[in-house]
Scaffold this motif. Structure first.
Motif: not given
Length: 237
Positions: A15-22, A84-91
């Motif tokens: 909910v707050a934001g998210l990530v790392g890689g696809l 990660i956060h919304e709008g982040d681009v994942l490779d």
């Protein structure tokens, strides 16, 4: 993503934001995805990571804009502790080299449960797409981050969907424990039992035929103007 089945995505808090890689189970590594937030196929759940404090989390499918697409595909979080956060681009990266715990188990869950299917016989999950997605996500976190979903009976902060999510989560864990999920990348088997040497007038039913397969589901496409009917004679949609 949907072009290869649901993607696996590393992330922090849904909910707050998210990530790392696809991570692509298929192994293609030339794509990228923009994280576009949590999808409507999600449910608020309660549980704890690695024996920590019990908290509420949003669990379900994430929206991903693959290679600049305006229509979202979907993925699951496979590492809750990589932000990660919304709008982040994942490779995109090789699934085989993903560092997450229990990668093979996660791959088998992704290949058997929502949105690919409902699981093998005896371990099927039920309910709305949101319930299926939330239970699948919770099960993935269980194997990658030590997440324990709580039954939380009577919790006023959890909606009417929650008991179904918890029941589905237990079914997925049972399927893993009983080694009921097919191996990813293994041999796929399919056979059809029934008399193939039949004569019938147009409009008559023939059969019955029984389909046996090692995968979670198959799509049958009849040819020659034929239609497929269930055991009561009603045509499938």
């Amino acid at each position: 993503a949907s072009r290869r089945g649901p993607a696996a995505v590393a992330c922090l808090a849904l909910v707050a934001g998210l990530v790392g890689g696809l991570a692509s189970p298929a192994g293609a590594t030339d794509g990228e995805a923009e994280f576009d937030g949590l999808s409507s196929q999600s449910v608020s759940v309660r549980g704890s990571f690695d024996g920590g404090d019990s908290k509420y989390y949003g669990a379900g499918l994430l929206k991903l804009l693959i290679d600049g697409s305006e229509e979202p595909d979907f993925g699951y979080c496979i590492d809750f502790f990589s932000p990660i956060h919304e709008g982040d681009v994942l490779d995109e990266g090789e699934w085989a080299s993903s560092p997450v715990e229990n990668r093979d188990t996660v791959g088998r869950i992704l290949g058997s449960y929502h949105p690919i299917g409902v699981g093998p016989e005896g371990y099927e999950i039920e309910g709305t797409d949101a319930q299926k997605a939330a239970s699948t996500q919770a099960a993935i976190w269980h194997y990658t981050n030590g997440f324990e979903l709580e039954e939380a009976t009577g919790d006023p902060h959890l909606g009417a969907d929650y008991p179904g999510v918890y029941a589905n989560y237990l079914k997925i864990l049972d399927a893993v424990a009983d080694d009921a999920l097919p191996q990813i990348g293994g041999t796929v088997s399919l056979s059809i039992d029934g008399d193939t040497e039949v004569e019938a007038l147009p409009g008559e039913l023939v059969g019955p035929f029984t389909v046996h397969t090692s995968v979670a589901s198959v799509e049958l496409i009849p040819g020659g103007g034929a239609t497929i009917h269930d055991e009561s004679g009603a045509a499938f949609d």
